[in-house]
Design a protein around this motif. Structure first.
Motif, PDB file in Angstrom:
ATOM      1  N   UNK A 202     -16.065  36.980  26.780  1.00  0.00           N
ATOM      2  CA  UNK A 202     -15.739  37.610  28.053  1.00  0.00           C
ATOM      3  C   UNK A 202     -14.292  38.073  27.986  1.00  0.00           C
ATOM      4  N   UNK A 203     -14.128  39.336  27.640  1.00  0.00           N
ATOM      5  CA  UNK A 203     -12.812  39.877  27.312  1.00  0.00           C
ATOM      6  C   UNK A 203     -11.837  39.796  28.479  1.00  0.00           C
ATOM      7  N   UNK A 207      -6.191  36.402  27.715  1.00  0.00           N
ATOM      8  CA  UNK A 207      -4.979  37.217  27.552  1.00  0.00           C
ATOM      9  C   UNK A 207      -4.953  37.870  26.167  1.00  0.00           C
ATOM     10  N   UNK A 208      -4.111  38.881  26.005  1.00  0.00           N
ATOM     11  CA  UNK A 208      -4.111  39.700  24.779  1.00  0.00           C
ATOM     12  C   UNK A 208      -3.956  38.869  23.513  1.00  0.00           C
ATOM     13  N   UNK A 209      -2.959  37.974  23.462  1.00  0.00           N
ATOM     14  CA  UNK A 209      -2.708  37.196  22.247  1.00  0.00           C
ATOM     15  C   UNK A 209      -3.882  36.293  21.914  1.00  0.00           C
ATOM     16  N   UNK A 210      -4.448  35.657  22.919  1.00  0.00           N
ATOM     17  CA  UNK A 210      -5.572  34.755  22.698  1.00  0.00           C
ATOM     18  C   UNK A 210      -6.833  35.519  22.340  1.00  0.00           C
ATOM     19  N   UNK A 244     -19.557  41.646  23.565  1.00  0.00           N
ATOM     20  CA  UNK A 244     -18.233  41.851  24.142  1.00  0.00           C
ATOM     21  C   UNK A 244     -18.391  42.293  25.592  1.00  0.00           C
ATOM     22  N   UNK A 245     -18.304  41.334  26.499  1.00  0.00           N
ATOM     23  CA  UNK A 245     -18.463  41.632  27.917  1.00  0.00           C
ATOM     24  C   UNK A 245     -17.149  42.143  28.487  1.00  0.00           C
ATOM     25  N   UNK A 246     -17.244  43.122  29.384  1.00  0.00           N
ATOM     26  CA  UNK A 246     -16.080  43.777  29.988  1.00  0.00           C
ATOM     27  C   UNK A 246     -15.155  44.336  28.905  1.00  0.00           C
TER      28      UNK A 246
END
Length: 454
Positions: A202-203, A207-210, A244-246
């Motif tokens: 669940x994108x 957060x970006x880094x994770x 890849x959701x959202x």
């Protein structure tokens, strides 16, 4: 065949009386044994009964062991077949295994070895049955059986899922929140025949880094807190499906790496130098307008076209009201079971209220509503009093509530009348009628064609 004590059943086929009876005496202490005096009798018994295992001699006059083997393979749930013969040879054994035999033993029979082979065969059959049952349960929960609805729109989605599932191509699922995008992704995976896992990400929740670490993994020491090497979701889903959701929430920096994986099926973990290759099928979903995001520069055009190989558009529930009754029935039965209640029914006026509500939260909102109704009900029938007040008070704004005819339970006729009433009230203005109905003008135009409304 009725099994009295549920012990495994074995059919022994041999034209030699002595061998047949010795085998039967040896095995009867642990199994239900049936003896067949030759191949023809063995075939007749296989026609009438089901067995957990078949032992048969290869060389018999008339009907031989390979005929018996072929008969077992034609059964709906084939029992393992072990062949034995006094004329054993490597060529015969190989031929038997190629044709589907589980194992092969020679005469005179070593009973310890035979017993070991029988146990292995029965364990193999049990495992195969359990795998089949698990697959059926998964198909029931995540396959096409879980996609409820008879509308043309949802049947079109099902047809697309059937066609695209066996391929390796990337699929983009579009739809409002709550329309069941993950369920469609799971159905695609279940029907794909892929042996790997279904791995959802669940994108929007990361957060970006994770997110980058979750997708591609990292090596030990790659960043503060990376105390161990960790595989990413692409590795975990190798041989399976990555959902890849959202997808519209992925930042541009991660979009670049994602594009490379989709094009080359290879990547490096964060902090790593080794290039990893995977066979991971990607299914993406979004409730945003990716084409508009491309124009705004917030989503890469090349990634969009790489994801948009096959597009599945999920219609909102308000555009397919004919699917509401079967969905209500499905969730009503589910929540009645889960809450230890008897089978429930729903009154006509309660169903009409649910059918005429707009359901901006789509199937997720409907599911939660039915669960609440079932849990709070005091009887076996859900009535209009069980319908939440906000639904009763917000039934099809601008349209008369007495339009519906629950006594006919004809949803297509009700929908046609609803559209005609809206057009009449709006003086034939399609844009205003669509707004009054709470649907898009495009959807209204399609329904006008469907119901031949001038």
């Amino acid at each position: 065949m009725i099994k009295k004590d549920k012990r495994p059943s074995i059919l022994i086929v041999d034209d030699e009386r002595g061998t047949r009876e010795i085998l039967g005496k040896f095995l009867r202490s642990s199994y239900d044994v049936t003896l067949a005096e030759g191949g023809e009798i063995g075939l007749n018994l296989l026609d009438r009964n089901d067995y957990d295992l078949v032992l048969t001699d290869i060389r018999m006059p008339g009907v031989g062991g390979f005929d018996i083997l072929q008969k077992t393979l034609e059964k709906k749930n084939p029992p393992p077949c072990i062949l034995f013969t006094a004329y054993g040879s490597i060529e015969t054994a190989v031929d038997a295994m190629k044709q589907g035999a589980f194992d092969f033993v020679t005469k005179p029979v070593n009973f310890d070895q035979l017993e070991l082979r029988i146990k292995r065969a029965l364990e193999s059959r049990k495992m195969r049955q359990e795998n089949q049952e698990l697959k059926e349960r998964l198909n029931s929960k995540f396959g096409l059986q879980a996609i409820i609805g008879n509308s043309r729109a949802i049947q079109s989605v099902i047809d697309t899922v059937k066609q695209v599932a066996p391929s390796r191509t990337t699929v983009l699922i579009e739809g409002e929140s709550g329309t069941g995008k993950e369920l469609i992704a799971q159905a695609i995976h279940q029907l794909s025949g892929r042996t790997g896992k279904f791995v959802p990400v669940h994108c929007a929740a990361l957060p970006e880094a994770l997110l980058e670490s979750e997708l591609f993994g990292h090596e030990k020491g790659a960043f503060t807190g990376a105390v161990d090497t960790r595989p990413g979701r692409f590795e975990i889903a190798d041989g399976g499906t990555l959902f890849l959701d959202e997808i519209g929430e992925i930042p541009l920096s991660v979009q670049v790496k994602l594009l490379r994986v989709l094009e080359s099926r290879s990547f490096e973990r964060i902090g790593g130098t080794e290039t990893l290759h995977v066979d991971t099928r990607v299914v993406a979903a979004t409730n945003r307008d990716l084409e508009k995001m491309v124009q705004e520069g917030t989503f890469r055009e090349d990634l969009f076209y790489r994801l948009d190989v096959v597009r599945v558009e999920l219609p909102p529930l308000r555009d397919r009201p004919e699917d509401i009754p079967p969905l209500v029935k499905y969730y009503m039965d589910q929540f009645a079971r889960e809450n230890g209640k008897e089978e429930m029914s729903i009154s006509e006026d309660a169903m009409s209220a649910l059918c005429s509500y707009q359901w901006h939260g789509n199937i997720r909102e409907l599911k939660n509503c039915v669960e609440r109704m079932v849990v709070l009900s005091r009887g076996r029938e859900l009535t209009i009093d069980n319908v939440p007040v906000h639904i009763r008070e917000n039934v099809s704004p601008g349209i008369s509530k007495d339009l519906f005819m629950p006594e006919t339970c004809d949803l297509e006729r009700n929908e046609k009348l609803l559209i005609e009433r809206a057009l009449n009230e709006c003086g034939g203005n399609r844009s205003k009628a669509a707004e009054k109905l709470g649907i898009s003008r495009r959807t209204l135009h399609r329904k006008l064609n469907t119901y031949h409304i001038e």
